[in-house]
Design a protein around this motif. Structure first.
Motif, PDB file in Angstrom:
ATOM      1  N   MET A  90       1.956   9.276  -5.811  1.00 51.22           N
ATOM      2  CA  MET A  90       2.193  10.653  -5.371  1.00 51.22           C
ATOM      3  C   MET A  90       3.572  11.179  -5.779  1.00 51.22           C
ATOM      4  O   MET A  90       3.932  12.297  -5.440  1.00 51.22           O
ATOM      5  N   ASP A  91       4.353  10.354  -6.466  1.00 47.28           N
ATOM      6  CA  ASP A  91       5.681  10.724  -6.946  1.00 47.28           C
ATOM      7  C   ASP A  91       6.685  10.949  -5.810  1.00 47.28           C
ATOM      8  O   ASP A  91       7.547  11.817  -5.886  1.00 47.28           O
ATOM      9  N   TYR A  92       6.553  10.193  -4.732  1.00 50.46           N
ATOM     10  CA  TYR A  92       7.550  10.191  -3.654  1.00 50.46           C
ATOM     11  C   TYR A  92       8.644   9.202  -4.046  1.00 50.46           C
ATOM     12  O   TYR A  92       8.363   8.128  -4.576  1.00 50.46           O
ATOM     13  N   LYS A  93       9.881   9.552  -3.779  1.00 48.17           N
ATOM     14  CA  LYS A  93      11.022   8.691  -4.095  1.00 48.17           C
ATOM     15  C   LYS A  93      11.548   8.045  -2.816  1.00 48.17           C
ATOM     16  O   LYS A  93      11.664   8.710  -1.780  1.00 48.17           O
ATOM     17  N   LEU A  94      11.884   6.777  -2.900  1.00 50.96           N
ATOM     18  CA  LEU A  94      12.488   6.078  -1.775  1.00 50.96           C
ATOM     19  C   LEU A  94      13.930   6.565  -1.648  1.00 50.96           C
ATOM     20  O   LEU A  94      14.719   6.425  -2.587  1.00 50.96           O
ATOM     21  N   VAL A  95      14.279   7.166  -0.508  1.00 52.21           N
ATOM     22  CA  VAL A  95      15.632   7.698  -0.333  1.00 52.21           C
ATOM     23  C   VAL A  95      16.454   6.896   0.664  1.00 52.21           C
ATOM     24  O   VAL A  95      17.674   7.039   0.717  1.00 52.21           O
ATOM     25  N   TRP A  96      15.781   6.065   1.448  1.00 49.91           N
ATOM     26  CA  TRP A  96      16.502   5.246   2.426  1.00 49.91           C
ATOM     27  C   TRP A  96      15.646   4.052   2.790  1.00 49.91           C
ATOM     28  O   TRP A  96      14.425   4.183   2.948  1.00 49.91           O
ATOM     29  N   SER A  97      16.280   2.900   2.917  1.00 56.64           N
ATOM     30  CA  SER A  97      15.540   1.695   3.264  1.00 56.64           C
ATOM     31  C   SER A  97      16.467   0.677   3.909  1.00 56.64           C
ATOM     32  O   SER A  97      17.598   0.479   3.455  1.00 56.64           O
ATOM     33  N   ASP A  98      16.012   0.073   4.975  1.00 55.67           N
ATOM     34  CA  ASP A  98      16.657  -1.094   5.558  1.00 55.67           C
ATOM     35  C   ASP A  98      15.599  -1.844   6.359  1.00 55.67           C
ATOM     36  O   ASP A  98      14.412  -1.518   6.278  1.00 55.67           O
TER      37      ASP A  98
ATOM     38  N   ILE B  78       0.840  -1.203   0.000  1.00 53.32           N
ATOM     39  CA  ILE B  78       0.000   0.000   0.000  1.00 53.32           C
ATOM     40  C   ILE B  78       0.874   1.251   0.000  1.00 53.32           C
ATOM     41  O   ILE B  78       0.632   2.193  -0.761  1.00 53.32           O
ATOM     42  N   ILE B  79       1.905   1.263   0.841  1.00 54.15           N
ATOM     43  CA  ILE B  79       2.789   2.447   0.933  1.00 54.15           C
ATOM     44  C   ILE B  79       3.553   2.646  -0.368  1.00 54.15           C
ATOM     45  O   ILE B  79       3.666   3.768  -0.861  1.00 54.15           O
ATOM     46  N   ASP B  80       4.077   1.571  -0.953  1.00 55.52           N
ATOM     47  CA  ASP B  80       4.824   1.695  -2.208  1.00 55.52           C
ATOM     48  C   ASP B  80       3.932   2.172  -3.351  1.00 55.52           C
ATOM     49  O   ASP B  80       4.349   2.991  -4.176  1.00 55.52           O
TER      50      ASP B  80
ATOM     51  N   ILE C  25      12.340   5.668   4.236  1.00 52.91           N
ATOM     52  CA  ILE C  25      12.073   7.108   4.173  1.00 52.91           C
ATOM     53  C   ILE C  25      11.832   7.474   2.714  1.00 52.91           C
ATOM     54  O   ILE C  25      12.610   7.095   1.834  1.00 52.91           O
ATOM     55  N   TYR C  26      10.737   8.203   2.486  1.00 54.15           N
ATOM     56  CA  TYR C  26      10.364   8.674   1.161  1.00 54.15           C
ATOM     57  C   TYR C  26      10.445  10.195   1.143  1.00 54.15           C
ATOM     58  O   TYR C  26      10.195  10.847   2.155  1.00 54.15           O
ATOM     59  N   ARG C  27      10.770  10.742  -0.042  1.00 53.92           N
ATOM     60  CA  ARG C  27      10.888  12.194  -0.187  1.00 53.92           C
ATOM     61  C   ARG C  27      10.245  12.630  -1.496  1.00 53.92           C
ATOM     62  O   ARG C  27      10.394  11.968  -2.526  1.00 53.92           O
ATOM     63  N   LYS C  28       9.569  13.769  -1.446  1.00 55.56           N
ATOM     64  CA  LYS C  28       9.019  14.361  -2.656  1.00 55.56           C
ATOM     65  C   LYS C  28       9.502  15.797  -2.734  1.00 55.56           C
ATOM     66  O   LYS C  28       9.320  16.579  -1.808  1.00 55.56           O
ATOM     67  N   GLY C  29      10.095  16.139  -3.855  1.00 55.77           N
ATOM     68  CA  GLY C  29      10.557  17.503  -4.073  1.00 55.77           C
ATOM     69  C   GLY C  29      12.034  17.668  -3.768  1.00 55.77           C
ATOM     70  O   GLY C  29      12.623  16.900  -3.018  1.00 55.77           O
ATOM     71  N   THR C  30      12.598  18.709  -4.386  1.00 51.97           N
ATOM     72  CA  THR C  30      14.018  18.976  -4.215  1.00 51.97           C
ATOM     73  C   THR C  30      14.296  20.114  -3.250  1.00 51.97           C
ATOM     74  O   THR C  30      15.403  20.281  -2.786  1.00 51.97           O
ATOM     75  N   GLY C  31      13.271  20.905  -2.979  1.00 53.53           N
ATOM     76  CA  GLY C  31      13.467  22.026  -2.074  1.00 53.53           C
ATOM     77  C   GLY C  31      13.826  23.305  -2.775  1.00 53.53           C
ATOM     78  O   GLY C  31      14.015  24.331  -2.141  1.00 53.53           O
TER      79      GLY C  31
END
Length: 124
Positions: A31-39, A23-25, A44-50
């Motif tokens: 929503m175009d969130y990118k997976l930035v960290w996983s173990d 469901i989360i993936d 942790i997912y992130r959307k946008g560059t800031g």
């Protein structure tokens, strides 16, 4: 603990047969969130560059009875410098307050889609 004070934190109960990560993936892709960290301790997912709009973050951590979600808006050093350090490093996504109004509203709307998919009430 002070680091988490600016995050929306929810402990969600889940049926063991529910594929929470699926469901989360699916939500992250939609929503175009990118997976930035996983173990094994979570993701942790992130959307946008800031650059124009502060990045929105979601951390998902498995618990014994379900999942713990943390959501926040992240203000990088450049954003904080440009605001003369008025912006804190992490900003809550709940409504209320004037700091980072637009990215908080967008993050809240996006996380509410995930919460709906998990059968939870929305954030107001």
């Amino acid at each position: 603990m002070a680091k988490e004070a600016a995050r929306m934190v929810m402990e969600l109960q889940a049926d063991p047969n529910t594929n929470i990560w699926g469901i989360i993936d699916a939500w992250a892709q939609e929503m175009d969130y990118k997976l930035v960290w996983s173990d094994e301790s979570g993701r942790i997912y992130r959307k946008g560059t800031g650059l124009w709009l502060l990045p929105r973050m979601l951390q998902a951590t498995p618990t014994a009875s379900g999942i713990r979600l943390e959501a926040w808006v992240k203000a990088d050093f450049i954003n904080r410098l440009l605001s003369l350090f008025i912006l804190p490093p992490e900003i809550m996504i709940e409504s209320g307050g004037k700091k980072a109004f637009i990215p908080r509203k967008k993050a809240r709307e996006e996380v509410n889609v995930l919460l709906q998919g998990l059968g939870q009430p929305p954030i107001v």
